[in-house]
Structure formats: C-alpha cells, structure tokens
Design a protein around this motif. Structure first.
Motif, mmCIF file in Angstrom:
data_model
loop_
_atom_site.group_PDB
_atom_site.id
_atom_site.type_symbol
_atom_site.label_atom_id
_atom_site.label_comp_id
_atom_site.label_asym_id
_atom_site.label_seq_id
_atom_site.Cartn_x
_atom_site.Cartn_y
_atom_site.Cartn_z
ATOM 1 N N PRO A 196 -3.433 -1.190 7.584
ATOM 2 C CA PRO A 196 -2.867 -1.959 6.461
ATOM 3 C C PRO A 196 -3.505 -1.628 5.117
ATOM 4 O O PRO A 196 -2.835 -1.662 4.082
ATOM 5 C CB PRO A 196 -3.161 -3.415 6.862
ATOM 6 C CG PRO A 196 -3.243 -3.380 8.343
ATOM 7 C CD PRO A 196 -3.889 -2.071 8.662
ATOM 8 N N PHE A 197 -4.792 -1.289 5.127
ATOM 9 C CA PHE A 197 -5.478 -0.974 3.872
ATOM 10 C C PHE A 197 -4.912 0.276 3.213
ATOM 11 O O PHE A 197 -4.880 0.394 1.988
ATOM 12 C CB PHE A 197 -6.978 -0.785 4.141
ATOM 13 C CG PHE A 197 -7.780 -0.494 2.902
ATOM 14 C CD1 PHE A 197 -8.111 -1.512 2.007
ATOM 15 C CD2 PHE A 197 -8.202 0.801 2.617
ATOM 16 C CE1 PHE A 197 -8.839 -1.240 0.861
ATOM 17 C CE2 PHE A 197 -8.931 1.076 1.474
ATOM 18 C CZ PHE A 197 -9.255 0.048 0.598
ATOM 19 N N THR A 198 -4.439 1.218 4.036
ATOM 20 C CA THR A 198 -3.920 2.479 3.498
ATOM 21 C C THR A 198 -2.404 2.467 3.313
ATOM 22 O O THR A 198 -1.840 3.462 2.863
ATOM 23 C CB THR A 198 -4.292 3.635 4.444
ATOM 24 O OG1 THR A 198 -3.713 3.388 5.736
ATOM 25 C CG2 THR A 198 -5.800 3.747 4.599
ATOM 26 N N ALA A 199 -1.745 1.347 3.688
ATOM 27 C CA ALA A 199 -0.287 1.304 3.644
ATOM 28 C C ALA A 199 0.206 0.556 2.407
ATOM 29 O O ALA A 199 -0.476 -0.318 1.876
ATOM 30 C CB ALA A 199 0.258 0.632 4.901
ATOM 31 N N ALA A 200 1.422 0.895 1.987
ATOM 32 C CA ALA A 200 2.014 0.225 0.834
ATOM 33 C C ALA A 200 2.382 -1.217 1.174
ATOM 34 O O ALA A 200 2.293 -2.108 0.331
ATOM 35 C CB ALA A 200 3.259 0.983 0.372
ATOM 36 N N ARG A 201 2.810 -1.435 2.435
ATOM 37 C CA ARG A 201 3.147 -2.784 2.903
ATOM 38 C C ARG A 201 2.232 -3.107 4.085
ATOM 39 O O ARG A 201 2.581 -2.826 5.244
ATOM 40 C CB ARG A 201 4.617 -2.853 3.306
ATOM 41 C CG ARG A 201 5.579 -2.575 2.148
ATOM 42 C CD ARG A 201 7.009 -2.421 2.644
ATOM 43 N NE ARG A 201 7.490 -3.657 3.244
ATOM 44 C CZ ARG A 201 8.212 -4.571 2.582
ATOM 45 N NH1 ARG A 201 8.527 -4.369 1.309
ATOM 46 N NH2 ARG A 201 8.627 -5.659 3.184
ATOM 47 N N PRO A 202 1.071 -3.683 3.831
ATOM 48 C CA PRO A 202 0.061 -3.906 4.886
ATOM 49 C C PRO A 202 0.579 -4.670 6.098
ATOM 50 O O PRO A 202 0.328 -4.266 7.235
ATOM 51 C CB PRO A 202 -1.033 -4.692 4.155
ATOM 52 C CG PRO A 202 -0.888 -4.308 2.735
ATOM 53 C CD PRO A 202 0.575 -4.127 2.509
ATOM 54 N N ALA A 203 1.291 -5.750 5.873
ATOM 55 C CA ALA A 203 1.758 -6.567 6.993
ATOM 56 C C ALA A 203 2.711 -5.783 7.887
ATOM 57 O O ALA A 203 2.638 -5.867 9.121
ATOM 58 C CB ALA A 203 2.433 -7.837 6.478
ATOM 59 N N ASP A 204 3.608 -5.000 7.282
ATOM 60 C CA ASP A 204 4.550 -4.201 8.070
ATOM 61 C C ASP A 204 3.822 -3.132 8.875
ATOM 62 O O ASP A 204 4.138 -2.909 10.053
ATOM 63 C CB ASP A 204 5.576 -3.542 7.145
ATOM 64 C CG ASP A 204 6.571 -4.541 6.576
ATOM 65 O OD1 ASP A 204 6.522 -5.718 6.987
ATOM 66 O OD2 ASP A 204 7.376 -4.145 5.720
ATOM 67 N N ALA A 205 2.869 -2.473 8.249
ATOM 68 C CA ALA A 205 2.122 -1.414 8.941
ATOM 69 C C ALA A 205 1.355 -1.983 10.130
ATOM 70 O O ALA A 205 1.335 -1.402 11.223
ATOM 71 C CB ALA A 205 1.162 -0.733 7.964
ATOM 72 N N GLN A 206 0.731 -3.149 9.927
ATOM 73 C CA GLN A 206 -0.011 -3.795 11.012
ATOM 74 C C GLN A 206 0.931 -4.141 12.162
ATOM 75 O O GLN A 206 0.613 -3.916 13.340
ATOM 76 C CB GLN A 206 -0.707 -5.049 10.486
ATOM 77 C CG GLN A 206 -1.410 -5.871 11.549
ATOM 78 C CD GLN A 206 -0.507 -6.923 12.147
ATOM 79 O OE1 GLN A 206 0.290 -7.545 11.446
ATOM 80 N NE2 GLN A 206 -0.596 -7.116 13.447
ATOM 81 N N THR A 207 2.092 -4.676 11.832
ATOM 82 C CA THR A 207 3.058 -5.062 12.864
ATOM 83 C C THR A 207 3.518 -3.852 13.661
ATOM 84 O O THR A 207 3.634 -3.906 14.898
ATOM 85 C CB THR A 207 4.281 -5.747 12.216
ATOM 86 O OG1 THR A 207 3.837 -6.920 11.524
ATOM 87 C CG2 THR A 207 5.313 -6.135 13.258
ATOM 88 N N GLU A 208 3.772 -2.760 12.981
ATOM 89 C CA GLU A 208 4.233 -1.546 13.660
ATOM 90 C C GLU A 208 3.180 -1.013 14.627
ATOM 91 O O GLU A 208 3.467 -0.736 15.800
ATOM 92 C CB GLU A 208 4.590 -0.478 12.615
ATOM 93 C CG GLU A 208 5.828 -0.810 11.801
ATOM 94 C CD GLU A 208 6.029 0.150 10.638
ATOM 95 O OE1 GLU A 208 7.058 0.049 9.966
ATOM 96 O OE2 GLU A 208 5.140 0.996 10.393
ATOM 97 N N VAL A 209 1.959 -0.865 14.148
ATOM 98 C CA VAL A 209 0.890 -0.314 14.994
ATOM 99 C C VAL A 209 0.617 -1.236 16.177
ATOM 100 O O VAL A 209 0.510 -0.795 17.338
ATOM 101 C CB VAL A 209 -0.401 -0.102 14.164
ATOM 102 C CG1 VAL A 209 -1.564 0.286 15.068
ATOM 103 C CG2 VAL A 209 -0.170 0.958 13.103
ATOM 104 N N TYR A 210 0.513 -2.513 15.892
ATOM 105 C CA TYR A 210 0.194 -3.488 16.934
ATOM 106 C C TYR A 210 1.255 -3.484 18.029
ATOM 107 O O TYR A 210 0.940 -3.399 19.225
ATOM 108 C CB TYR A 210 0.077 -4.875 16.303
ATOM 109 C CG TYR A 210 -0.135 -5.995 17.292
ATOM 110 C CD1 TYR A 210 -1.405 -6.267 17.796
ATOM 111 C CD2 TYR A 210 0.934 -6.779 17.719
ATOM 112 C CE1 TYR A 210 -1.596 -7.293 18.707
ATOM 113 C CE2 TYR A 210 0.747 -7.807 18.624
ATOM 114 C CZ TYR A 210 -0.518 -8.057 19.114
ATOM 115 O OH TYR A 210 -0.709 -9.072 20.017
ATOM 116 N N ASN A 211 2.524 -3.564 17.656
ATOM 117 C CA ASN A 211 3.595 -3.649 18.642
ATOM 118 C C ASN A 211 3.747 -2.371 19.456
ATOM 119 O O ASN A 211 3.984 -2.421 20.666
ATOM 120 C CB ASN A 211 4.921 -3.996 17.956
ATOM 121 C CG ASN A 211 5.049 -5.471 17.654
ATOM 122 O OD1 ASN A 211 5.350 -6.273 18.532
ATOM 123 N ND2 ASN A 211 4.813 -5.845 16.412
ATOM 124 N N VAL A 212 3.612 -1.224 18.812
ATOM 125 C CA VAL A 212 3.747 0.038 19.537
ATOM 126 C C VAL A 212 2.652 0.179 20.593
ATOM 127 O O VAL A 212 2.916 0.546 21.748
ATOM 128 C CB VAL A 212 3.715 1.229 18.563
ATOM 129 C CG1 VAL A 212 3.510 2.541 19.316
ATOM 130 C CG2 VAL A 212 5.016 1.298 17.769
#
Length: 494
Positions: free
Chosen positions: A362-378
């Motif tokens: 999330p720190f390196t992403a433009a949309r932290p919450a979305d990036a976290q959700t993607e990584v976590y779910n995958v």
C-alpha cells in the motif's frame, strides 16, 4: 523402531504431555473449522443457502470426518496428514502433504487478525477508522500476542481457549435469538428463509450446476477437520478421536444453520453479506448493546482462533524437525513442553506477510486500500487452493493405508471398506470443486476473471487475471514445498 515407524511416532509422546480431553478437541475443531462470518457471506444465495449448506455437509464434512476418524484410530500420532501420507507414500510425499496443510494455516492467521480488527471496529469506531498501514501494524501485534499465549503451558492455554469457545457458542445462540426476537416484534423477515421454492433448480440461486460456486463456498467454509489430530499424541484417551469428530461436526453444522437463519431473517438483503452482519443481526433483533457484545465476543474468538491455528499447525513442522525433514532446531520445546520455535517461525512468517500486504505494497501504490485488498485476497485464495489439494491427498491416503496396513485396520475398524471408498471418492470430488471454485470466482471486484469461460455440466468455470494469479502463486508455493524438503534434509544430514 519397527518397520515404517517414524522417529516422531516413537519419541513425540515422550516429549509432549497428554492433556487434551474430548471437550478440548471439540473446542479446537470448532475454532479451526467454524468461521461464523461465512454465515453472512453465503447470504448471497438467498434461502437456497440452507440447501447448499446441507449438500456440503453430506458430500464434504461428513466424508472428511469418516476418513479422519479411521486414520486417527489407526495412527493417532502427531502430525495427522503428514504422518498418514508418509505411511501411504513415503517421506517426500508425507512432507509435501504436510506442507500443503501447513502453509494455509500460517496465512489464515493474518485473516483471523483482520477479522479481530473488523469486529473491534463495530464497538470502537476509532479502530475501524485506522489506515491500512495502521491495521497492518495492529495485525502484527495480534500475531505476537497470540504467539505468546500459544507457547505457555498447553493446559493453561487450552483452558483459555475453552472459556472463549463457550462465549463463541453464546454469541451464535444470540444470532438465532435475534432472528426470533425480530419476528416476534411483528417485523417481516428481511429474506424469507422458508421459501423452499428458492431451492428449485429453476430458481435464480437454486440447486443446479450453474450455481456450483455456492457449493464451493460452503466447502471452503468446512476445511480443517483433520487439523486437531496434528496433536494426536497429546490426547488423553483414544476414544476422543471419534468423539470430537462426531460432536464437533454436529456443532459446526448447527452453528452455520442457525447463524445463517438469524442473519437472513434480521439483516436487509443488501447488507447481509458483510462479514460483520452476524453482529449486526443481533443489534437489530436484541438491541444495539447486544450487537456490540456479540462483536466483542467474536473479536475475542477470532483472536483465540489465531492462537489455535498457531499451536495446531506448529505441530506439523515440529514433527518434520523430529524426523529430520527440517533442521533439528524446529523440534525444540520450551520449559512448558511446547514447540516454541515452530510457533515463532510461523508468527514471523505471518507477520512478514501482514507487513507486505498491509504496509509495504500500500505504501508504494497510488490507491493503498485497493492494493492491500488485491494482495491479501490473491494470497489467501492461493493457500485455499493448496489446502483443498491437501484434503484430496487425505482421501487418497485412507484407501492406500487400508490395503497396506490390513492388520491395523481390522484391529481398529470403524466401518466397512466400502464406506471409505464412497467417502473418499465423494469427498475428493468435493475438494476439487473447492479448488476450481476458488480459481474461477474472483474474491474481489478489483481483479477481473473475464478472459473466458469453460462450461461443464452447466457450470461455468471462468478464467482470467484472477485465475492465473491465484493458480500461479499456488504452483509456486508447491514448488517451494518440494525445495524446502530437499534443503531441510540436506541441512539435517549435516
């Protein structure tokens, strides 16, 4: 050592104390298998949710219990599927099956951490308002606290688990009572649970192959039947093996059905599929104070589930250390005779995953919450695929072991061999449905899975970005398991 006897079979019982009763095993079983939030997730099936639960109970949960009971009666040693697969196929496949069962347990601890935070957020809005990075930090704290509890004297830790388990039961009863109270006040059901027409194959979410993903969801909600036997040598009486499977399975089935009913009756259809809907239902039916009480009880339970996952799955790598599949240090026990090194290894791995998913990405992403959700779910979906595959191995194990160890089978026979053949075939197919359902259905709208689809018996199996991400990570994880065996054996020989 006798022929085919593992070192861990001979020595684990002398290292670890026998402390677990039938009640303890039921509490562990429920903590591992019963994620009551699934009673909310399955609400998207409408009244047909009950049909899908019942089908999954019959085709997956009960076959798992039958097979696990026979294997546990024949070989009640430490490590469950690791031990049984070694008996059936040898050391490499035993370790590999153990890895497939162990790796999901590590990452599920992160999921239980997020659920703990979610239910705390119902009571304390400040917790719910934490940033993604702050949630990641809190999950690490939860993991560390759970590990501290997991390495205490096992009887003490299990007593804490048992108390919270009883509170868990109270929370689920309140979900059912909330539905009754909601109707008793003269309110109509938010969704009619008695609409049996919704079960019809012609209904939108009815029982047909096109809606097979609901069956897959129910199967995934029932994984972990064999996990309590990771602590096989720590059980006081052999009869606890079959008793925990009977009473634990009954408890899980009743809990899922009554909680599903309570949520369906009380919570509006547009809100009922949220994970905190199980607490929301109680708030609607019994009052806001009761909803917050249940949220606190569930937060406590999911924290305890983190503890149970940690000490249960630690036994898998503990026995691998005893058998020199992994370095000897992994089999270390502390002064309380608990495999502490294994517990802390899992804690560090889970904390690293939490830090990557909730802080680094999330720190390196433009949309932290979305990036976290993607990584976590995958990653969670990938380990779910691996876990389902390990259950397929479990069903194959029993068929090989019945033929290879005829004397042991006849001495501790629970049913006719035909029963195990039927249970194994049905259960293995259900497990494979769980694999395909996870690969086919994206867990987040942020990742598409619409590149194409294959239709089989009316069931549409989709593939796309989600399919390749989850499948690729699952395959890579399996490769890591094989390499870990080779590296571990080499280090141990040195």
């Amino acid at each position: 050592m006798t022929e085919n006897e593992l070192l861990s079979e001979r020595v684990a019982g002398g290292i670890l104390p026998r402390v677990l009763t039938t009640f303890d095993m039921v509490a562990i079983f429920v903590a591992i298998v019963l994620f009551i939030t699934n009673a909310a997730v399955i609400q998207s099936a409408g009244p047909a949710a009950f049909a899908w639960w019942i089908i999954a109970f019959v085709l997956f949960l009960i076959p798992c219990a039958i097979v696990t009971g026979q294997l546990g009666a024949m070989f009640p040693g430490e490590g469950s599927i690791y031990l049984w697969t070694t008996k059936a196929f040898g050391p490499f496949w035993g370790f590999f099956a153990g890895f497939c069962a162990w790796w999901p347990g590590v990452l599920v601890m992160v999921a239980t951490g997020t659920l703990t935070i979610s239910f705390l957020g119902v009571v304390f809005p400040a917790v719910g308002g934490l940033s993604v990075q702050e949630q990641g930090g809190l999950i690490v704290v939860i993991l560390v606290l759970a590990a501290v509890l997991a390495v205490l004297r096992f009887r003490l830790t299990q007593n804490v688990v048992n108390v919270v388990f009883l509170a868990y039961g109270l929370a689920i009863l309140l979900m059912f009572a909330a539905g009754i109270a909601h109707l008793a006040k003269g309110n109509p059901a938010a969704t009619n649970p008695w609409d049996f027409a919704a079960w019809s194959p012609s209904a939108e979410h009815g029982v047909n192959f096109a809606n097979w993903s609901f069956f897959g969801l129910a199967v995934l909600a029932l994984l972990g039947v064999e996990v309590p036997l990771n602590m096989g040598v720590e059980i006081r009486q052999e009869r606890a093996v079959t008793r925990y499977l009977l009473w634990g399975s009954l408890a899980v089935m009743v809990a899922y059905l009554v909680a599903t009913w309570g949520v369906m009756v009380s919570v509006p259809a547009g809100e009922s599929a949220g994970i905190t809907a199980v607490a929301q239902a109680v708030g609607i039916g019994l009052g806001d104070w009761a909803g917050k009480l249940v949220a606190l009880l569930l937060a406590a339970m999911f924290f305890i589930i983190t503890v149970v996952y940690n000490y249960s799955f630690a036994r898998l790598i503990f026995v691998s250390g005893l058998d020199r599949r992994l370095p000897k240090a992994v089999s270390h026990v502390n002064a309380q005779k608990v495999p502490d090194v294994a517990v802390w290894i899992q804690t560090v791995l889970a904390a690293v995953f939490a830090a990557v998913a909730f802080v680094v990405v999330p720190f390196t992403a433009a949309r932290p919450a979305d990036a976290q959700t993607e990584v976590y779910n995958v990653l969670q979906a990938a380990v779910t695929v691996i876990w389902c595959l390990s259950i397929v191995v479990l069903f194959v194990d029993v068929l090989i072991i019945l033929r290879r160890y005829r004397a042991q089978f006849e001495a501790r026979r629970l049913a006719s061999p035909a029963v195990f053949w039927v249970a194994s075939i049905v259960g293995a197919l259900a497990s494979l449905v769980g694999v395909v359902a996870t690969l086919s259905g994206s867990w987040t709208p942020l990742i598409s899975n619409d590149a194409g689809a294959i239709t089989l018996f009316g069931a549409e199996i989709a593939y796309g970005t989600w399919f390749w991400l989850v499948g690729g990570i699952a395959l890579a994880s399996l490769a890591v398991g094989a390499l870990l065996y080779l590296a571990g054996v080499r280090v141990s020989r040195r």
